[in-house]
Design a protein around this motif. Sequence first.
Motif, PDB file in Angstrom:
ATOM      1  N   VAL A  93       0.841  -1.197   0.000  1.00 39.20           N
ATOM      2  CA  VAL A  93       0.000   0.000   0.000  1.00 39.20           C
ATOM      3  C   VAL A  93       0.879   1.252   0.000  1.00 39.20           C
ATOM      4  N   PHE A 118      -9.027   8.217   4.181  1.00 36.98           N
ATOM      5  CA  PHE A 118      -9.110   6.756   4.158  1.00 36.98           C
ATOM      6  C   PHE A 118      -8.208   6.174   5.247  1.00 36.98           C
ATOM      7  N   VAL A 120      -8.140   3.466   6.798  1.00 34.61           N
ATOM      8  CA  VAL A 120      -7.778   2.058   6.685  1.00 34.61           C
ATOM      9  C   VAL A 120      -6.440   1.885   5.979  1.00 34.61           C
ATOM     10  N   LEU A 121      -6.081   2.803   5.081  1.00 35.00           N
ATOM     11  CA  LEU A 121      -4.822   2.672   4.349  1.00 35.00           C
ATOM     12  C   LEU A 121      -3.621   2.795   5.277  1.00 35.00           C
ATOM     13  N   MET A 124      -2.670  -0.386   6.868  1.00 37.55           N
ATOM     14  CA  MET A 124      -2.308  -1.467   5.944  1.00 37.55           C
ATOM     15  C   MET A 124      -1.113  -1.106   5.075  1.00 37.55           C
ATOM     16  N   LEU A 132      -5.789  -6.568  -0.750  1.00 33.07           N
ATOM     17  CA  LEU A 132      -6.869  -5.733  -0.234  1.00 33.07           C
ATOM     18  C   LEU A 132      -8.195  -6.144  -0.868  1.00 33.07           C
ATOM     19  N   SER A 133      -9.288  -5.795  -0.194  1.00 38.12           N
ATOM     20  CA  SER A 133     -10.612  -5.995  -0.785  1.00 38.12           C
ATOM     21  C   SER A 133     -10.804  -5.013  -1.937  1.00 38.12           C
ATOM     22  N   GLN A 136     -11.184  -1.483  -0.642  1.00 39.52           N
ATOM     23  CA  GLN A 136      -9.908  -0.936  -0.157  1.00 39.52           C
ATOM     24  C   GLN A 136      -8.983  -0.602  -1.312  1.00 39.52           C
ATOM     25  N   GLN A 137      -9.006  -1.406  -2.361  1.00 40.91           N
ATOM     26  CA  GLN A 137      -8.195  -1.093  -3.540  1.00 40.91           C
ATOM     27  C   GLN A 137      -8.659   0.200  -4.202  1.00 40.91           C
ATOM     28  N   GLN A 139     -10.067   2.740  -2.654  1.00 44.76           N
ATOM     29  CA  GLN A 139      -9.576   3.822  -1.802  1.00 44.76           C
ATOM     30  C   GLN A 139      -8.083   4.053  -2.043  1.00 44.76           C
ATOM     31  N   LEU A 140      -7.341   2.975  -2.245  1.00 47.25           N
ATOM     32  CA  LEU A 140      -5.913   3.099  -2.529  1.00 47.25           C
ATOM     33  C   LEU A 140      -5.688   3.813  -3.854  1.00 47.25           C
ATOM     34  N   ILE A 166     -18.394   1.177   1.682  1.00 41.82           N
ATOM     35  CA  ILE A 166     -17.230   1.848   1.101  1.00 41.82           C
ATOM     36  C   ILE A 166     -17.672   2.945   0.135  1.00 41.82           C
TER      37      ILE A 166
END
Length: 257
Positions: A93, A118, A120-121, A124, A132-133, A136-137, A139-140, A166
Amino acid sequence: MLQVDNLNQYYGGSHILRNLSFEVPMGQVTALLGRNGVGKTTLMKCLMGLVPARNGTMVFCGQDITTAAPHQRVSQGIGYVPQGREIFPRLTVEENLLMGLATQPRGSKIPDLVFDLFPVLKSMLGRRGGDLSGGQQQQLAIGRALAMNPKILILDEPTEGIQPSIIKDIGRAIRIVAQQQRLETSTSRAVEQREEVQHAIRQVAESGRVAILLVEQYYDFARDLADHYLLMERGEIIMRGRGCNMDQDGVREALAV
């Protein structure tokens, strides 16, 4: 911020984009809607220089970028989150986010804004992007584009394949980045009061306003965010107007035809 005039593009003998003209104002969200196959993604590739325009002009911040290479457009401040996210699955990440700093001065750090939007990043950073889910990807991918401090952020189908929780986070982030003042009071009042979001708003205010071009099929998501909308059909813009008028303009019905 971005002005497109009489843009045309062909694939072989097929006329894909037909005399498209529109603008994306600073500090506002412009939503581009349309069903699959109407030319939305081709338009995004033209805006990024991945596909050359047959004719027409594209002007960004007063400069003609019609023939500019993709890396030149990025250097000028165009951030792009492509459909399908296209993160680097084998990189962590943190490494993915650092890729967004390629146009920044040496020694630049990932902006706090990315982690404020975000959180969560941040937890991680050492995890590989491919682990990542889907949400989450996404958001990345948005965080990577924001790391470059863009003047305009182009989002191609950011809700595709994403779980509803999300989607709400992404919608909130888009509002903050564009400095929108009409945040949802019913669902995000508690979130607005969180210290990190307040800090994010201050950062955006200090760094200047950002234009956002949101390409979307999810009508409700686009309607809630849009200051202005454009509706495409067969490579043409057939409707346009203010986001607050989308319901009465019959945009939902036009998408369903």
